[in-house]
Design a protein around this motif. Structure first.
Motif, mmCIF file in Angstrom:
data_model
loop_
_atom_site.group_PDB
_atom_site.id
_atom_site.type_symbol
_atom_site.label_atom_id
_atom_site.label_comp_id
_atom_site.label_asym_id
_atom_site.label_seq_id
_atom_site.Cartn_x
_atom_site.Cartn_y
_atom_site.Cartn_z
ATOM 1 N N ILE A 1 0.878 -1.242 -0.047
ATOM 2 C CA ILE A 1 0.034 -0.098 -0.097
ATOM 3 C C ILE A 1 1.007 1.281 -0.118
ATOM 4 O O ILE A 1 1.890 1.423 0.625
ATOM 5 C CB ILE A 1 -0.853 0.035 1.155
ATOM 6 C CG1 ILE A 1 -1.793 1.550 1.271
ATOM 7 C CG2 ILE A 1 -0.360 -0.011 2.608
ATOM 8 C CD1 ILE A 1 -3.028 1.228 2.062
ATOM 9 N N SER A 2 0.553 2.240 -0.826
ATOM 10 C CA SER A 2 1.313 3.309 -1.105
ATOM 11 C C SER A 2 0.332 4.641 -0.970
ATOM 12 O O SER A 2 -0.864 4.215 -1.411
ATOM 13 C CB SER A 2 2.518 3.278 -2.204
ATOM 14 O OG SER A 2 1.776 3.102 -3.227
ATOM 15 N N GLY A 3 1.043 5.795 -1.030
ATOM 16 C CA GLY A 3 0.265 6.908 -1.088
ATOM 17 C C GLY A 3 0.803 8.248 -1.595
ATOM 18 O O GLY A 3 2.051 8.195 -1.384
ATOM 19 N N ALA A 4 -0.102 9.153 -2.046
ATOM 20 C CA ALA A 4 0.779 10.325 -2.327
ATOM 21 C C ALA A 4 -0.318 11.694 -1.924
ATOM 22 O O ALA A 4 -1.581 11.551 -2.067
ATOM 23 C CB ALA A 4 0.886 10.723 -3.724
ATOM 24 N N LEU A 5 0.284 12.759 -1.222
ATOM 25 C CA LEU A 5 -0.381 13.709 -0.986
ATOM 26 C C LEU A 5 0.325 14.982 -1.779
ATOM 27 O O LEU A 5 1.256 15.289 -1.538
ATOM 28 C CB LEU A 5 0.003 14.156 0.587
ATOM 29 C CG LEU A 5 -0.707 15.320 1.365
ATOM 30 C CD1 LEU A 5 -2.251 14.681 1.374
ATOM 31 C CD2 LEU A 5 -0.089 15.443 2.642
ATOM 32 N N ASN A 6 -0.788 15.477 -2.518
ATOM 33 C CA ASN A 6 -0.293 16.379 -3.707
ATOM 34 C C ASN A 6 1.124 16.017 -4.527
ATOM 35 O O ASN A 6 1.808 16.881 -4.392
ATOM 36 C CB ASN A 6 -0.311 17.950 -2.725
ATOM 37 C CG ASN A 6 -1.749 18.539 -2.753
ATOM 38 O OD1 ASN A 6 -2.688 17.906 -3.245
ATOM 39 N ND2 ASN A 6 -1.568 19.693 -1.841
ATOM 40 N N ASN A 7 0.920 14.828 -4.614
ATOM 41 C CA ASN A 7 1.975 14.369 -5.460
ATOM 42 C C ASN A 7 3.329 14.192 -4.617
ATOM 43 O O ASN A 7 4.321 13.790 -5.197
ATOM 44 C CB ASN A 7 2.377 15.197 -6.773
ATOM 45 C CG ASN A 7 1.054 15.328 -7.812
ATOM 46 O OD1 ASN A 7 0.429 14.380 -7.821
ATOM 47 N ND2 ASN A 7 0.942 16.413 -8.237
ATOM 48 N N MET A 8 3.242 14.150 -3.370
ATOM 49 C CA MET A 8 4.330 13.855 -2.761
ATOM 50 C C MET A 8 4.153 12.499 -1.705
ATOM 51 O O MET A 8 2.947 12.389 -1.201
ATOM 52 C CB MET A 8 4.643 14.944 -1.408
ATOM 53 C CG MET A 8 4.889 16.381 -2.089
ATOM 54 S SD MET A 8 5.392 17.509 -0.895
ATOM 55 C CE MET A 8 6.842 16.795 -0.108
ATOM 56 N N SER A 9 4.988 11.499 -1.994
ATOM 57 C CA SER A 9 4.671 10.344 -1.331
ATOM 58 C C SER A 9 4.539 10.340 0.294
ATOM 59 O O SER A 9 5.118 11.019 0.877
ATOM 60 C CB SER A 9 5.878 9.223 -1.835
ATOM 61 O OG SER A 9 7.070 9.927 -1.073
ATOM 62 N N VAL A 10 3.548 9.439 0.811
ATOM 63 C CA VAL A 10 3.311 9.391 2.082
ATOM 64 C C VAL A 10 3.322 7.802 2.420
ATOM 65 O O VAL A 10 3.113 6.972 1.640
ATOM 66 C CB VAL A 10 1.915 10.031 2.519
ATOM 67 C CG1 VAL A 10 2.183 11.461 2.355
ATOM 68 C CG2 VAL A 10 0.905 9.260 1.767
ATOM 69 N N GLU A 11 3.612 7.652 3.911
ATOM 70 C CA GLU A 11 3.853 6.324 4.281
ATOM 71 C C GLU A 11 2.682 5.947 4.955
ATOM 72 O O GLU A 11 2.512 6.565 6.033
ATOM 73 C CB GLU A 11 5.141 6.185 5.191
ATOM 74 C CG GLU A 11 6.249 6.154 4.022
ATOM 75 C CD GLU A 11 6.628 5.055 3.433
ATOM 76 O OE1 GLU A 11 6.008 4.067 3.636
ATOM 77 O OE2 GLU A 11 7.158 5.150 2.216
#
Length: 323
Positions: free
Chosen positions: A189-199
């Motif tokens: 599982i991965s994610g992005a906050l306004n195109n910046m990766s989050v863990e």
């Protein structure tokens, strides 16, 4: 057991083929033999490499075998074994007839009689694993090769929820949850906050290593402005994503700051003094004005009386003078 022993003998025979067969000769012959030795070892190494096949649950997959029967021959001269993880025989043919088939593969497998390809349909998660095709002719192992089968089950589209845990004029604290279920193998599982990766803080649940997985990710964010968050589930080269717009609370009301205690006390004293001054003025000022008005009126009346008395005195004087 006999089949396994023969396969081991064949492997040892192949390893022996990679050794030089004669002592060194003249320089040219030595180099030629060395070149042939390298080519032979590379060819055998490539032949022993395991092939990889990928498929999804419910699809039909073909697993290639390492041997193809010539047109001049037929399946009757061969023994063919398709087995999984060396221990389970998927199906077996001898002299052109099927002699064995695993109960879990009943009505789901078939083999091409010429290129010996194994077909499996429909795919299941339990089909995931390593398969071996072993071919014998006249009790001699013609080929023994493995195929790795990766089975994939699609995950559901990720579901994202956001709950406000704390709010202030500067930022909004939110707890973000992302979940997906019913897929295989174990995902990332991965994610992005306004195109910046989050863990994400991820957790997985599955009954076994060959069962569907459920995955949940948790994230705590301090949102100071409207942002877009994306959650992605990645598995075996596939991915599914969902995005959600997180809005900062805009109706932030700042209460007025109360004045200090001293200011309040002084203001009350001033107001009370002002009210007392107006009260006193309203009570005593009309009497003072009235007294002045009365004195003026008395003086006027006295003047009128004096003026009226004056002619009388004149007349008296005249009469007296005439006498």
């Amino acid at each position: 057991m006999q089949l396994t022993k023969m396969a081991k003998k064949t492997r040892s025979y192949r390893k022996m083929m990679c050794l030089p067969a004669s002592p060194p000769a003249p320089a040219l012959r030595t180099w030629l033999r060395l070149g042939l030795f390298v080519l032979l070892c590379l060819g055998i190494g490539q032949a022993l490499e395991k092939k990889v096949v990928k498929s999804k649950v419910g699809e039909k997959v073909s697993l290639p075998c390492c041997h193809e029967i010539p047109i001049s021959e037929s399946l009757h001269k061969y023994r063919v074994y398709w087995q999984k993880n060396i221990t389970d025989v998927v199906l077996a043919y001898s002299e052109g007839n099927m002699i064995s088939k695993h109960k879990r593969y009943q009505n789901r497998t078939e083999m091409d009689p010429w290129n010996l390809t194994l077909w499996i349909s429909p795919m299941e998660i339990l089909d995931n694993g390593s398969y071996q095709c072993v071919v014998q002719r006249n009790s001699v192992v013609v080929c023994d090769e493995s195929v790795i089968l990766f089975v994939t089950a699609d995950f559901s589209k990720p579901n994202i929820t956001a709950e406000v845990s704390a709010d202030s004029c500067e930022s909004t604290e939110m707890v973000i949850m992302c979940s997906s279920h019913g897929g295989f193998p174990k995902p990332r599982i991965s994610g992005a906050l306004n195109n910046m990766s989050v863990e994400w803080n991820a957790t997985w649940a599955s009954e076994s290593s060959l069962s569907p997985y459920n995955v949940t990710g948790k994230l705590v964010l301090n949102v100071t402005k409207d942002v877009n968050i994306t959650c992605s589930i990645e598995y075996n080269g596939f991915a599914k994503s969902t995005s959600l717009l997180l809005k900062k609370t805009n109706d932030c009301f700042v209460p007025p700051v109360p004045p200090p205690y001293n200011v309040i006390t002084a203001s009350i004293i001033i107001v009370i003094t002002f009210i007392l001054a107006i009260t006193l003025a309203a009570r005593y000022l009309p009497r003072h004005v009235c007294s002045h008005c009365c004195k003026g009126q008395n003086s006027v009346e006295e003047g009128v009386k004096d003026s009226m008395k004056a002619p009388l005195s004149d007349k008296g004087t005249a009469e007296t003078s005439s006498v």
